[in-house]
Write a protein that holds these residues in place. Structure first.
Motif, PDB file in Angstrom:
ATOM      1  N   ILE A   1      41.807 -18.804  -7.638  1.00 20.07           N
ATOM      2  CA  ILE A   1      42.342 -17.434  -7.777  1.00 20.07           C
ATOM      3  C   ILE A   1      43.845 -17.470  -7.997  1.00 20.07           C
ATOM      4  CG2 ILE A   1      42.730 -15.274  -6.520  1.00 20.07           C
ATOM      5  CD1 ILE A   1      39.944 -15.704  -5.272  1.00 20.07           C
TER       6      ILE A   1
ATOM      7  N   GLU B   1      39.196 -23.849  -2.058  1.00 20.48           N
ATOM      8  CA  GLU B   1      39.095 -24.075  -3.507  1.00 20.48           C
ATOM      9  C   GLU B   1      39.092 -22.756  -4.267  1.00 20.48           C
ATOM     10  OE1 GLU B   1      35.650 -26.368  -4.216  1.00 20.48           O
ATOM     11  OE2 GLU B   1      36.422 -28.210  -3.279  1.00 20.48           O
ATOM     12  N   HIS B   2      38.354 -21.790  -3.706  1.00 21.44           N
ATOM     13  CA  HIS B   2      38.309 -20.475  -4.350  1.00 21.44           C
ATOM     14  C   HIS B   2      39.695 -19.836  -4.394  1.00 21.44           C
ATOM     15  CE1 HIS B   2      36.577 -16.791  -5.798  1.00 21.44           C
ATOM     16  NE2 HIS B   2      37.078 -16.110  -4.772  1.00 21.44           N
ATOM     17  N   GLU B   3      40.420 -19.984  -3.299  1.00 20.98           N
ATOM     18  CA  GLU B   3      41.779 -19.419  -3.263  1.00 20.98           C
ATOM     19  C   GLU B   3      42.683 -20.110  -4.283  1.00 20.98           C
ATOM     20  OE1 GLU B   3      42.966 -19.820   0.766  1.00 20.98           O
ATOM     21  OE2 GLU B   3      41.921 -18.010   1.467  1.00 20.98           O
TER      22      GLU B   3
ATOM     23  N   LEU C   1      35.242 -24.462   0.585  1.00 15.90           N
ATOM     24  CA  LEU C   1      34.942 -23.601  -0.571  1.00 15.90           C
ATOM     25  C   LEU C   1      35.928 -22.450  -0.664  1.00 15.90           C
ATOM     26  CD1 LEU C   1      31.046 -23.482  -0.331  1.00 15.90           C
ATOM     27  CD2 LEU C   1      32.408 -24.678  -2.032  1.00 15.90           C
ATOM     28  N   LYS C   2      36.281 -21.910   0.514  1.00 10.44           N
ATOM     29  CA  LYS C   2      37.235 -20.794   0.517  1.00 10.44           C
ATOM     30  C   LYS C   2      38.601 -21.250  -0.009  1.00 10.44           C
ATOM     31  CE  LYS C   2      39.188 -17.261   3.560  1.00 10.44           C
ATOM     32  NZ  LYS C   2      39.296 -16.792   4.952  1.00 10.44           N
TER      33      LYS C   2
END
Length: 519
Positions: free
Chosen positions: A76, A71-73, A68-69
Motif C-alpha cells: 500500500i 507486506e500489505h502495508e 501478511l499485514k
C-alpha cells in the motif's frame, strides 16, 4: 442314598455357580472402574495436548497475520508513493501546460497587434504608390512636351548611349566575378573537405606482427612443444608462423608479418588445445580445416562490410577481396579500415557536391583492391584494381576513379578527384600510417619471393623478424644433395638482390612421405 448324593452334588454345583457368579461380578466391576480411570486420564491428557496445539496454532496464525499485514502495508505504501509521484508529475505537466498556454496567448495578442499595424502600413503604402504613379505620369508628359520626344524614343536614345559603357562595365564585372568565383570555390572546397573530415570518426593505426595465445595452464606448453619439439616444428612448418615459448606465464607468442598466417595459427592452436590431441598428423589436419574456415570468414567479412556501407550487387570475387582487406595493411594502416573510411568520406563529400553518394561509396571501398592479390606484379595497384573492377562488371565511373586515384590514368569522372582527395585525407592524417612497418613487411615478402624463384620450392616462410628463411621443398624434385646446394644458392641470391641488416639464415627442409590407402 444315591438320590441324596445327587441332591448334594446338585446343591454343590448351584452353590459353586453362585459363588463364581458373585466373584466374576466383583472382578468385572473392578476392571470397569480401572478402565474408566484410564479413559478419564487419556481424555484429560488429550485435552491438555489439544489446548497446547490450539495455542501454538493461534500463535502461528497471529504471526502469519502480522507478516501478511506488514507486506500489505508495504504494498500500500509503495502504491501510495507511485500515486503521489504520478500526481506530482501531473501537477508539473499541468503547470507547464498552463505556462505554455499563457505564453501562446501573449504571443497571439502580439501577433494580432503586429498584423494590424502591418495592414495599416500596407494601406498607407498603397495610397502613397498611387500618388507617386500619378506624379510620375505628369512628369513624363511634361518632359515629352519640353523635349519634343516621346518616352519610347527617349528610352531608345538612352539605351544606345548606355550600351557601350554597359559593355565595358559588364566585362569588368565578369572578370571580377570570375576572380571572386575562384576564391570562393577554393574556400568552399576547403569547407567541404573540413566538414567531411569532422563528420567521420577516425582511428589510429595499431598494427603489429605478433599475437598472444593464452593458455589455461603452463602444463599445456609441454604438449604443444611435443617430444623433442616435433609438435612445434610441425605447427611452424604447416602455418609459416614462428612459435615463441618463453617464461611468460600461461601464454605463448605467435610471430609473423602475415596476419592471415597468424590467425590460422591462433585458431589451429585453439582447436588443438581444446581437443587435446596434439601430434603432427592432427596438426596438419586442423591447419587445413582452419584455412578453409578463414576463407569462409573472409567472405562473411566482405558481406558484412558492403551491408554496413549500403552497397549492393557487388560481384562475389570482389566481396572476397574486400574481406581479405582485413588481413592486409598499407603503411601500418589496416586496409579494410582505410577503405571503409574512404568510402564513408566519399559518400559524405559526394552528398555535399550533389553527386551520387552510393556510387562514391562503392568506388571508395574498391579503390585499393589492387593491393589484395598475393601474387607480385609490376603493375601499379591502382591500374590492377581498375582492371579487376572492369573484369567483374563495375561501372566505367567507378573503374576510372579506382585507376586514377594516384594519377596513373586521366580522370574522366567527377568521382575520381573525390576518391583521390578522400584517400589522401584517410592516409595523410596524423597517426594513420607507419612507413617503417610497411617497408619491413615488404622486405619479408621479397625474402620469401626470392625462395619461390627456385625450382622445387613448395613453401617459404620468413621468420625471426627476417633473420631466418625457412624453405620447404618437394622431395620428388629435390634430393638431399640438391637441398644443400639450394640453400647456398638462395643465400647468394639474397646477398646480391637485397639490402638488410645483420645476417639471414637459410634453412631448407626436405621431407619424404610414403602414403597408401587400404580399401
Amino acid at each position: 442314598m444315591e438320590t441324596l448324593t445327587i441332591i448334594i452334588a446338585v446343591a454343590t454345583a448351584i452353590v459353586g455357580f453362585l459363588l463364581g457368579f458373585l466373584i466374576s461380578k466383583t472382578s468385572g466391576k473392578k476392571h470397569i472402574e480401572e478402565a474408566k480411570e484410564k479413559a478419564e486420564a487419556i481424555v484429560k491428557e488429550a485435552k491438555t495436548t489439544g489446548e497446547s496445539i490450539k495455542k501454538d496454532k493461534i500463535l502461528q496464525a497471529k504471526e502469519k497475520f502480522i507478516e501478511l499485514k506488514a507486506e500489505h502495508e508495504k504494498v500500500i505504501l509503495a502504491r501510495d508513493k507511485k500515486i503521489a509521484d504520478a500526481e506530482k508529475r501531473t501537477r508539473d505537466k499541468e503547470s507547464k501546460v498552463s505556462n505554455e498556454l499563457s505564453k501562446s496567448k501573449k504571443l497571439n495578442k502580439e501577433l494580432e497587434i503586429k498584423l494590424k499595424e502591418t495592414n495599416e502600413r500596407f494601406d498607407y503604402v498603397e495610397k502613397r504608390q498611387e500618388e507617386v504613379d500619378k506624379a510620375h505620369d505628369r512628369q513624363i508628359k511634361e518632359l515629352e512636351i519640353i523635349g519634343g520626344l516621346s518616352a519610347e524614343e527617349a528610352k531608345a536614345q538612352l539605351v544606345e548611349t548606355l550600351k557601350e559603357s554597359a559593355k565595358t562595365d559588364a566585362m569588368a564585372l565578369i572578370q571580377d566575378t570570375i576572380e571572386e568565383a575562384k576564391l570562393t570555390a577554393q574556400q568552399e572546397a576547403k569547407k567541404i573537405v573540413v566538414n567531411t573530415i569532422q563528420r567521420i570518426g577516425t582511428e589510429e593505426a595499431i598494427d603489429n606482427c605478433v599475437s598472444v595465445f593464452n593458455l589455461e595452464s603452463d602444463d599445456v606448453k609441454g604438449r604443444i612443444i611435443g617430444r623433442e619439439g616435433r609438435n612445434i616444428r610441425a605447427i611452424e612448418a604447416a602455418t609459416g608462423v614462428e612459435i615463441i615459448v618463453d617464461d611468460t606465464p600461461e601464454a605463448i607468442i605467435l610471430s609473423c608479418f602475415d596476419a592471415v598466417r597468424r590467425e590460422v595459427a591462433r585458431l589451429s592452436l585453439h582447436r588443438l588445445v581444446t581437443d587435446g590431441r596434439i601430434h603432427p598428423a592432427r596438426i596438419e589436419e586442423v591447419v587445413k580445416k582452419t584455412r578453409k574456415q578463414i576463407d569462409e570468414e573472409i567472405i562473411d567479412i566482405g558481406k558484412r562490410t558492403v551491408i554496413d556501407l549500403g552497397i549492393h550487387g557487388l560481384h562475389p570475387e570482389l566481396l572476397k577481396m574486400v574481406g581479405r582487406m582485413k588481413y592486409r595493411s598499407s603503411y601500418g594502416q589496416n586496409l579494410l579500415q582505410h577503405s571503409r573510411e574512404v568510402a564513408k568520406l566519399c559518400g559524405v563529400m559526394a552528398a555535399e557536391l550533389g553527386l551520387n553518394p552510393k556510387l562514391a561509396k562503392r568506388a571508395g571501398l574498391l579503390h585499393d583492391i589492387g593491393k589484395v592479390p598475393e601474387t607480385e606484379t609490376e603493375v601499379p595497384h591502382a591500374i590492377l584494381g581498375m582492371q579487376m573492377a572492369e573484369k567483374h562488371g563495375e561501372k566505367p565511373d567507378v573503374c576510372n576513379a579506382i585507376g586514377a586515384h594516384h594519377d596513373e590514368i586521366e580522370m574522366t569522372s567527377l568521382l575520381s578527384p573525390i576518391i583521390q582527395v578522400c584517400d589522401a585525407i584517410s592516409g595523410a592524417r596524423p597517426g594513420a600510417r607507419r612507413q617503417v612497418l610497411d617497408s619491413y613487411i615488404q622486405r619479408l615478402k621479397d625474402l620469401e619471393n626470392i625462395a619461390f624463384g627456385f625450382n622445387g620450392v613448395k613453401k617459404a616462410y620468413a621468420i625471426q623478424a627476417g633473420r631466418e628463411l625457412r624453405v620447404i621443398v618437394e622431395s620428388e624434385k629435390v634430393n638431399d644433395e640438391k637441398a644443400s646446394n639450394l640453400s647456398f644458392e638462395i643465400s647468394q641470391k639474397i646477398q646480391t638482390d637485397m639490402t638488410y641488416p645483420g645476417q639471414v639464415k637459410v634453412t631448407v627442409i626436405r621431407e619424404t612421405r610414403a602414403v597408401n590407402i587400404a580399401k
